[in-house]
Design a protein around this motif. Structure first.
Motif, PDB file in Angstrom:
ATOM      1  N   SER B   3       2.813  14.924 -56.196  1.00 11.30           N
ATOM      2  CA  SER B   3       2.346  16.194 -55.864  1.00 11.30           C
ATOM      3  C   SER B   3       3.747  16.737 -55.058  1.00 11.30           C
ATOM      4  O   SER B   3       4.608  16.085 -54.837  1.00 11.30           O
ATOM      5  N   ALA B  17       1.498  15.207 -38.218  1.00 11.41           N
ATOM      6  CA  ALA B  17       0.475  14.394 -38.516  1.00 11.41           C
ATOM      7  C   ALA B  17      -0.373  14.543 -39.779  1.00 11.41           C
ATOM      8  O   ALA B  17      -0.501  13.510 -40.442  1.00 11.41           O
ATOM      9  N   ASP B  18      -0.623  15.852 -39.898  1.00 13.85           N
ATOM     10  CA  ASP B  18      -1.355  16.389 -41.074  1.00 13.85           C
ATOM     11  C   ASP B  18      -0.557  16.161 -42.268  1.00 13.85           C
ATOM     12  O   ASP B  18      -1.191  15.440 -43.188  1.00 13.85           O
ATOM     13  N   LEU B  20       1.927  13.962 -42.639  1.00 14.18           N
ATOM     14  CA  LEU B  20       2.358  12.704 -43.026  1.00 14.18           C
ATOM     15  C   LEU B  20       1.086  11.642 -43.706  1.00 14.18           C
ATOM     16  O   LEU B  20       1.204  10.803 -44.268  1.00 14.18           O
ATOM     17  N   ALA B  21      -0.278  12.250 -43.251  1.00 14.43           N
ATOM     18  CA  ALA B  21      -1.265  11.773 -43.816  1.00 14.43           C
ATOM     19  C   ALA B  21      -1.680  12.015 -45.229  1.00 14.43           C
ATOM     20  O   ALA B  21      -2.281  11.362 -45.751  1.00 14.43           O
ATOM     21  N   VAL B  22      -1.088  13.086 -45.827  1.00 18.79           N
ATOM     22  CA  VAL B  22      -1.295  13.585 -47.083  1.00 18.79           C
ATOM     23  C   VAL B  22      -0.005  13.131 -48.134  1.00 18.79           C
ATOM     24  O   VAL B  22      -0.029  12.788 -49.151  1.00 18.79           O
ATOM     25  N   ILE B  23       1.183  13.234 -47.706  1.00 18.76           N
ATOM     26  CA  ILE B  23       2.414  12.700 -48.251  1.00 18.76           C
ATOM     27  C   ILE B  23       2.409  11.298 -48.799  1.00 18.76           C
ATOM     28  O   ILE B  23       2.309  10.360 -47.997  1.00 18.76           O
ATOM     29  N   ASP B  24       2.504  11.348 -49.927  1.00 18.61           N
ATOM     30  CA  ASP B  24       2.701   9.721 -50.394  1.00 18.61           C
ATOM     31  C   ASP B  24       4.240   9.749 -50.499  1.00 18.61           C
ATOM     32  O   ASP B  24       5.094  10.631 -50.891  1.00 18.61           O
ATOM     33  N   VAL B  97       0.801  21.029 -53.027  1.00 20.84           N
ATOM     34  CA  VAL B  97      -0.044  21.176 -51.869  1.00 20.84           C
ATOM     35  C   VAL B  97       0.937  22.149 -50.817  1.00 20.84           C
ATOM     36  O   VAL B  97       2.105  21.743 -50.594  1.00 20.84           O
ATOM     37  N   TRP B  99       1.681  23.939 -47.299  1.00 21.49           N
ATOM     38  CA  TRP B  99       1.616  23.885 -45.832  1.00 21.49           C
ATOM     39  C   TRP B  99       2.198  24.898 -45.175  1.00 21.49           C
ATOM     40  O   TRP B  99       3.281  25.197 -45.269  1.00 21.49           O
TER      41      TRP B  99
ATOM     42  N   ARG C  17      -8.032  22.717 -42.483  1.00 27.26           N
ATOM     43  CA  ARG C  17      -6.916  22.087 -41.614  1.00 27.26           C
ATOM     44  C   ARG C  17      -6.844  22.840 -40.336  1.00 27.26           C
ATOM     45  O   ARG C  17      -6.163  22.429 -39.443  1.00 27.26           O
ATOM     46  N   LEU C  48      -9.021  17.914 -41.984  1.00 27.02           N
ATOM     47  CA  LEU C  48      -8.008  17.069 -41.700  1.00 27.02           C
ATOM     48  C   LEU C  48      -7.300  17.815 -40.422  1.00 27.02           C
ATOM     49  O   LEU C  48      -7.729  18.972 -40.271  1.00 27.02           O
ATOM     50  N   GLY C  49      -6.786  16.827 -39.455  1.00 32.91           N
ATOM     51  CA  GLY C  49      -5.945  17.714 -38.159  1.00 32.91           C
ATOM     52  C   GLY C  49      -6.961  18.476 -37.352  1.00 32.91           C
ATOM     53  O   GLY C  49      -8.394  18.014 -37.217  1.00 32.91           O
ATOM     54  N   HIS C  87     -10.830  12.779 -42.071  1.00 26.95           N
ATOM     55  CA  HIS C  87      -9.663  12.069 -41.785  1.00 26.95           C
ATOM     56  C   HIS C  87      -9.767  11.400 -40.397  1.00 26.95           C
ATOM     57  O   HIS C  87     -10.253  11.949 -39.145  1.00 26.95           O
ATOM     58  N   GLN C  93      -7.378  11.207 -32.931  1.00 24.13           N
ATOM     59  CA  GLN C  93      -5.929  11.710 -32.103  1.00 24.13           C
ATOM     60  C   GLN C  93      -6.872  12.724 -31.412  1.00 24.13           C
ATOM     61  O   GLN C  93      -6.068  13.162 -30.302  1.00 24.13           O
ATOM     62  N   ASP C 110      -5.742   7.391 -44.093  1.00 20.35           N
ATOM     63  CA  ASP C 110      -4.643   7.947 -45.054  1.00 20.35           C
ATOM     64  C   ASP C 110      -4.676   7.530 -46.434  1.00 20.35           C
ATOM     65  O   ASP C 110      -4.412   8.279 -47.278  1.00 20.35           O
ATOM     66  N   LEU C 113      -7.074   9.460 -48.400  1.00 17.73           N
ATOM     67  CA  LEU C 113      -6.848  11.019 -48.309  1.00 17.73           C
ATOM     68  C   LEU C 113      -5.789  11.060 -49.440  1.00 17.73           C
ATOM     69  O   LEU C 113      -5.883  12.095 -50.298  1.00 17.73           O
ATOM     70  N   LYS C 114      -4.814  10.202 -49.466  1.00 17.30           N
ATOM     71  CA  LYS C 114      -3.621  10.470 -50.580  1.00 17.30           C
ATOM     72  C   LYS C 114      -4.290  10.245 -51.979  1.00 17.30           C
ATOM     73  O   LYS C 114      -3.766  10.980 -52.805  1.00 17.30           O
ATOM     74  N   VAL C 123      -5.320  21.693 -55.105  1.00 13.08           N
ATOM     75  CA  VAL C 123      -5.333  21.484 -53.833  1.00 13.08           C
ATOM     76  C   VAL C 123      -5.248  22.733 -53.220  1.00 13.08           C
ATOM     77  O   VAL C 123      -4.078  23.452 -53.445  1.00 13.08           O
ATOM     78  N   ASN C 125      -5.098  24.005 -49.432  1.00 10.80           N
ATOM     79  CA  ASN C 125      -4.967  23.646 -48.122  1.00 10.80           C
ATOM     80  C   ASN C 125      -4.786  24.715 -47.140  1.00 10.80           C
ATOM     81  O   ASN C 125      -3.900  25.327 -47.202  1.00 10.80           O
TER      82      ASN C 125
END
Lengths: 118, 100, 126, 143
Positions: B3, B17-18, B20-24, B97, B99, C17, C48-49, C87, C93, C110, C113-114, C123, C125
């Motif tokens: 992605s 946090a959001d 890093l939870a999604v990024i591979d 994606v 942000w 989010r 998420l979040g 999530h 958190q 995670d 989710l990935k 996607v 977002n």
């Protein structure tokens, strides 16, 4: 021709009295009561029976809780869940409220006009 | 397939946090708009994970127009692309994606 | 890998989010989900979040002239929207637990989710 | 090394894009980024399946915005891009009516005194976003 004109003007006058918009939806939702529902239904050529009322009350209760007027498929699912599989069918609901049952039922039940979003 | 993450808000306005939870680890990042301040994110006010060195583990790009607009100079180990490069990245990666 | 979560491939993933009421994003995401359901396009609805705040029960925004977002999310099942993911770390958190949520969800780590994102074509977002 | 442009040849595969624009021209840079991206996409030979204006993004379709001469009137530039390239551009109706963006049909429907939307865009529903997603290769959001 003139007969249908008379009918249109009559309808327009009645709509004004009921404070309906051009599509027959209530302008102020708080105006709704059973007699208003009966008149709105009459505008749609529907004579309300017991079977209509159970749907109307169901929709109003659903709207009170969720603030949503369900579109057709969700409407059918709702009726199915609450009143059983026999009534929870679009055929049954179209038989009662015509071609777009969710929209017409919402109109009669005094729910907001759908936003044409879909 | 990987992605393209389009990061458009400043480090302090981006939820790490959001993100890093999604990024591979094999994903690609492009910083645009206020996101280009990530290039200068070695400040004490920024979470350590948001600092530029942290993102070096990913393939990162910065949008040239937005860097220039903000007076941020690219340093040698930064990859900078213009909008054509941005389009090329979006075509290369299977999905994006955003942000913001 | 978290092994328990079985996910289906969907071409659209919606990531919610943001908290409700503070912006229009929560409602906008929900409206996209509803539209997809009407057109019978299944999707992943991922919280998420701060998005997990959307799912808190007992929301009563009448005094701020808003519609209850949680109560709207309760209707997802009626629309046939079944792929609702939360999530897990976002809950942790924020010191929230699953039983404070308005509807049945699938908790994901995670890794899942990935995976969900990597298997989607689109996607959104918000 | 600073490479200002990724050295790619003109795309061999034409990709179909949907752009979701979720910010007003006045609320930040996003609408402008989206516009630049859209223009560059076309220049590079890609196809825009649909522009979808959502949330505050619907303001980009307003034909009633006025800008000082030394500032860009983004809605006017969008309008030109859409018209010149025959793009499909949809403005989400539920976002639009809340923000005073209506075409003549919606103005009539809601008994409003005027329309405020460029005719190059169509006021439509989220179904048109969902439909476009099924027909495109890439979706990008700006907001």
């Amino acid at each position: 021709m003139s007969e249908s004109l008379d009918r249109d003007t009559g309808l327009a006058k009645k709509n004004e009295l009921l404070r309906l918009d051009a599509e027959g939806f209530l302008k102020r939702l708080s105006d709704w009561d059973e007699s208003v529902a009966t008149s709105i239904a009459a505008n749609e050529d529907i004579c309300l029976q017991e079977t209509h009322w159970e749907i109307i009350y169901l929709l109003r209760a659903f709207y009170r809780t969720h603030s949503i007027a369900p579109p057709n498929r969700a409407f059918v699912s709702l009726v199915k869940r609450e009143l059983g599989a026999e009534k929870g069918q679009s055929r049954y609901l179209m038989g009662m409220f015509g071609g777009s049952p969710a929209k017409t039922a919402a109109k009669v039940a005094g729910l907001p006009k759908p936003e044409n979003c879909l | 397939m990987h992605s393209l993450h389009i990061i458009a808000k400043a480090p302090t306005a981006t939820s790490l946090a959001d993100l890093l939870a999604v990024i591979d680890e094999s994903d690609v990042l492009i910083f645009i708009e206020d996101g280009v301040y990530f290039a200068r994110s070695e400040f004490p006010c920024v979470e350590p994970a948001a600092s530029a060195p942290y993102f070096r583990q990913y393939e990162c790009y910065y949008l040239a127009e937005d860097l220039a607009a903000r007076g941020i100079e690219a340093h040698d180990d930064m990859q900078v692309v213009d909008t054509r490069g941005f389009v090329a990245l979006s075509a290369r990666l299977a999905r994006s994606v955003s942000w913001y | 890998m978290d092994n328990q979560t079985q996910t289906k491939k969907q071409s659209i993933s919606l990531i919610a989010r943001r908290a409700p009421y503070g912006s229009g994003a929560a409602r906008q995401t929900l409206d996209i989900a509803f539209a997809a359901a009407v057109f019978e396009r299944p999707l992943n609805y991922i919280f998420l979040g701060d998005g997990v705040y959307q799912l808190l029960s007992k929301q009563d925004p009448e005094a701020i002239q808003n519609k209850p977002h949680g109560a709207a999310l309760e209707t997802l099942e009626l629309y046939g929207i079944d792929e609702v993911y939360v999530h897990r770390n976002s809950l942790i958190q924020r010191a929230l637990s699953e039983d404070e949520l308005v509807c049945k969800v699938t908790l994901i780590d995670d890794c899942t989710l990935k995976e969900l994102v990597a298997e989607s074509i689109h996607v959104i977002n918000l | 090394m600073v490479a200002y442009v990724i050295d790619t040849p003109e795309p061999i595969t034409v990709l179909r894009y949907v752009l979701l624009i979720n910010a007003a021209p006045q609320s930040g840079e996003a609408a402008n980024s989206a516009l630049r991206f859209a223009g560059t996409l076309l220049e590079m030979g890609h196809h825009i399946e649909r522009l979808f204006f959502y949330g505050d993004g619907v303001i980009n379709a307003s034909n009633l915005t006025v800008m000082p001469q030394d500032e860009t009137n983004l809605p006017a530039v969008w309008n030109a891009l859409i018209e010149e390239n025959g793009l499909s551009s949809v403005v989400c109706v539920s976002s639009a009516i809340r923000r005073g963006i209506v075409d003549s049909a919606e103005a009539r429907r809601h008994e409003l005194p005027a329309s405020s939307c460029y005719t190059s865009s169509e006021i439509g529903g989220l179904g048109q976003l969902i439909e476009a997603l099924s027909n495109c290769d890439r979706t990008l959001s700006f907001g």
